[in-house]
Design an enzyme around this catalytic site. Structure first.
Site, PDB file in Angstrom:
ATOM      1  N   GLY A  12       0.788  -1.230   0.000  1.00 28.66           N
ATOM      2  CA  GLY A  12       0.000   0.000   0.000  1.00 28.66           C
ATOM      3  C   GLY A  12       0.817   1.275   0.000  1.00 28.66           C
ATOM      4  O   GLY A  12       0.349   2.315   0.482  1.00 28.66           O
ATOM      5  N   SER A  13       2.032   1.239  -0.574  1.00 27.95           N
ATOM      6  CA  SER A  13       2.837   2.468  -0.539  1.00 27.95           C
ATOM      7  C   SER A  13       2.227   3.557  -1.425  1.00 27.95           C
ATOM      8  O   SER A  13       2.320   4.750  -1.114  1.00 27.95           O
ATOM      9  CB  SER A  13       4.283   2.185  -0.938  1.00 27.95           C
ATOM     10  OG  SER A  13       4.392   1.854  -2.306  1.00 27.95           O
ATOM     11  N   ILE A  92      -7.958  -9.453 -11.250  1.00 29.10           N
ATOM     12  CA  ILE A  92      -8.563  -9.194 -12.557  1.00 29.10           C
ATOM     13  C   ILE A  92     -10.036  -8.915 -12.305  1.00 29.10           C
ATOM     14  O   ILE A  92     -10.708  -9.684 -11.603  1.00 29.10           O
ATOM     15  CB  ILE A  92      -8.355 -10.402 -13.489  1.00 29.10           C
ATOM     16  CG1 ILE A  92      -6.865 -10.522 -13.810  1.00 29.10           C
ATOM     17  CG2 ILE A  92      -9.188 -10.266 -14.750  1.00 29.10           C
ATOM     18  CD1 ILE A  92      -6.496 -11.767 -14.593  1.00 29.10           C
ATOM     19  N   ASN A 107      -6.080   3.274 -12.127  1.00 27.24           N
ATOM     20  CA  ASN A 107      -5.105   2.248 -11.743  1.00 27.24           C
ATOM     21  C   ASN A 107      -3.701   2.783 -12.025  1.00 27.24           C
ATOM     22  O   ASN A 107      -3.517   3.622 -12.909  1.00 27.24           O
ATOM     23  CB  ASN A 107      -5.336   0.978 -12.582  1.00 27.24           C
ATOM     24  CG  ASN A 107      -4.365  -0.134 -12.216  1.00 27.24           C
ATOM     25  OD1 ASN A 107      -4.110  -0.398 -11.042  1.00 27.24           O
ATOM     26  ND2 ASN A 107      -3.805  -0.796 -13.227  1.00 27.24           N
ATOM     27  N   HIS A 109       0.069   1.276 -13.072  1.00 24.84           N
ATOM     28  CA  HIS A 109       0.737   0.066 -13.546  1.00 24.84           C
ATOM     29  C   HIS A 109       2.216   0.394 -13.743  1.00 24.84           C
ATOM     30  O   HIS A 109       2.552   1.448 -14.292  1.00 24.84           O
ATOM     31  CB  HIS A 109       0.111  -0.400 -14.863  1.00 24.84           C
ATOM     32  CG  HIS A 109       0.714  -1.684 -15.364  1.00 24.84           C
ATOM     33  ND1 HIS A 109       0.456  -2.900 -14.768  1.00 24.84           N
ATOM     34  CD2 HIS A 109       1.590  -1.929 -16.375  1.00 24.84           C
ATOM     35  CE1 HIS A 109       1.137  -3.838 -15.399  1.00 24.84           C
ATOM     36  NE2 HIS A 109       1.834  -3.281 -16.374  1.00 24.84           N
ATOM     37  N   GLU A 143     -10.504  -4.263 -20.298  1.00 22.03           N
ATOM     38  CA  GLU A 143      -9.284  -4.965 -20.697  1.00 22.03           C
ATOM     39  C   GLU A 143      -8.168  -4.655 -19.698  1.00 22.03           C
ATOM     40  O   GLU A 143      -7.907  -3.479 -19.393  1.00 22.03           O
ATOM     41  CB  GLU A 143      -8.865  -4.529 -22.112  1.00 22.03           C
ATOM     42  CG  GLU A 143      -7.876  -5.487 -22.726  1.00 22.03           C
ATOM     43  CD  GLU A 143      -7.520  -5.106 -24.160  1.00 22.03           C
ATOM     44  OE1 GLU A 143      -6.538  -5.648 -24.672  1.00 22.03           O
ATOM     45  OE2 GLU A 143      -8.204  -4.255 -24.742  1.00 22.03           O
ATOM     46  N   ASP A 145      -5.069  -3.651 -17.678  1.00 22.18           N
ATOM     47  CA  ASP A 145      -3.956  -2.709 -17.874  1.00 22.18           C
ATOM     48  C   ASP A 145      -4.058  -1.945 -19.188  1.00 22.18           C
ATOM     49  O   ASP A 145      -3.037  -1.667 -19.852  1.00 22.18           O
ATOM     50  CB  ASP A 145      -2.607  -3.432 -17.760  1.00 22.18           C
ATOM     51  CG  ASP A 145      -2.373  -4.003 -16.372  1.00 22.18           C
ATOM     52  OD1 ASP A 145      -2.897  -3.440 -15.402  1.00 22.18           O
ATOM     53  OD2 ASP A 145      -1.680  -5.031 -16.252  1.00 22.18           O
TER      54      ASP A 145
HETATM   55  C1  GAR Z   1       3.050  -0.975  -7.571  1.00 18.62           C
HETATM   56  O1  GAR Z   1       4.318  -1.016  -8.165  1.00 18.62           O
HETATM   57  C2  GAR Z   1       1.968  -0.961  -8.628  1.00 18.62           C
HETATM   58  O2  GAR Z   1       2.340  -0.253  -9.783  1.00 18.62           O
HETATM   59  C3  GAR Z   1       1.813  -2.426  -8.947  1.00 18.62           C
HETATM   60  O3  GAR Z   1       1.906  -3.068  -7.689  1.00 18.62           O
HETATM   61  C4  GAR Z   1       2.744  -2.288  -6.832  1.00 18.62           C
HETATM   62  C5  GAR Z   1       1.993  -2.053  -5.558  1.00 18.62           C
HETATM   63  O4  GAR Z   1       2.796  -1.427  -4.588  1.00 18.62           O
HETATM   64  N1  GAR Z   1       0.556  -2.674  -9.561  1.00 18.62           N
HETATM   65  C6  GAR Z   1       0.381  -3.550 -10.565  1.00 18.62           C
HETATM   66  O5  GAR Z   1       1.264  -4.262 -10.997  1.00 18.62           O
HETATM   67  C7  GAR Z   1      -1.045  -3.610 -11.120  1.00 18.62           C
HETATM   68  N2  GAR Z   1      -1.041  -4.174 -12.433  1.00 18.62           N
HETATM   69  P1  GAR Z   1       2.142  -0.721  -3.339  1.00 18.62           P
HETATM   70  O6  GAR Z   1       1.210  -1.751  -2.697  1.00 18.62           O
HETATM   71  O7  GAR Z   1       3.297  -0.416  -2.444  1.00 18.62           O
HETATM   72  O8  GAR Z   1       1.418   0.505  -3.791  1.00 18.62           O
END
Ligand code: GAR
Length: 210
Positions: A12-13, A92, A107, A109, A143, A145
């Site tokens: 959750g950063s 998904i 979102n 990505h 779809e 991402d």
């Molecule tokens: C982040 O790097 C985010 O871009 C990625 O998961 C990580 C979550 O980090 N998300 C995906 O890959 C979604 N397709 P976080 O929990 O520290 O925010």
């Protein structure tokens, strides 16, 4: 005052960065809830410490994707969100769920979409010999991402980079562009024309990181 609901699956950063930006920049919005599909998502602790409502909808308790998404939508709707933020929410989503929140769900990505949707983005970027990598904030469409691009941040891929090193460099940029993009949506500053997102005042939707 607008209502924001943030969905997480783990650390959750990005959620933390958005909570801090909302507080420090006095957005006309409040983080109404942080919801996770995993009870042990460590980000839930931070949210609770901030006095934010938290909820868990465990996907393992449902026999189908549709049933999980229906319950998740019900829990989200309790908070009447103007904006739904996927912040490392690793599920998904069904078309029905996405349509319900379409136009108000973002979102992040960790790649320069449309390159490298899905998993292992950093490893794939390194293996492809990319000289640039980065992060993309986009409106969520059915779809995976895909969806109109709100903002991108680019970073160099350095000689000898590992997926971990590149991921850390990209994450720093995620923490900059994601709060910015959520703020733009809260401020009604975005429009989508022909699948392309524009900022009302022409703010740059591209940033560069080292
Ligand atoms: C982040 O790097 C985010 O871009 C990625 O998961 C990580 C979550 O980090 N998300 C995906 O890959 C979604 N397709 P976080 O929990 O520290 O925010």
């Amino acid at each position: 005052m607008k209502s924001i609901v943030i969905l997480i699956s783990g650390r959750g950063s990005n959620m933390e960065a958005i909570v801090h930006a909302c507080q420090q920049e006095s957005w006309p919005a409040r983080i109404a809830a942080v919801i996770s599909n995993k009870a042990d998502a460590s980000g839930l602790r931070f949210a609770a410490e901030q006095g934010i409502a938290t909820a868990v909808v465990d996907h393992k308790a449902f026999t189908s994707r549709e049933a999980f998404d229906a319950e998740l939508a019900k829990v989200i709707d309790v908070f009447a969100p103007d904006v739904v933020v996927l912040a490392g929410f690793m599920r998904i989503l069904t078309e029905g769920f996405v349509r319900h929140f379409e136009g108000r769900m973002l979102n992040v990505h960790p790649s320069l979409l449309p390159a490298f949707p899905g998993l292992h983005t950093h490893q794939r970027a390194i293996e492809a010999g990319c000289k640039l990598a980065g992060a993309t904030v986009h409106f969520v469409t059915p779809e995976l991402d895909h969806g109109p691009i709100v903002a991108q941040a680019a970073v160099p891929v350095l000689p000898g980079d590992t997926p971990e090193a590149l991921s850390a460099r990209v994450l720093v940029q995620e923490h900059r562009v994601y709060p910015q993009a959520v703020r733009w949506l809260v401020e009604d500053a975005l429009s989508v024309q022909g699948g392309v997102v524009h900022h009302r005042d022409g703010h740059s939707q591209l940033s560069w990181g080292g």
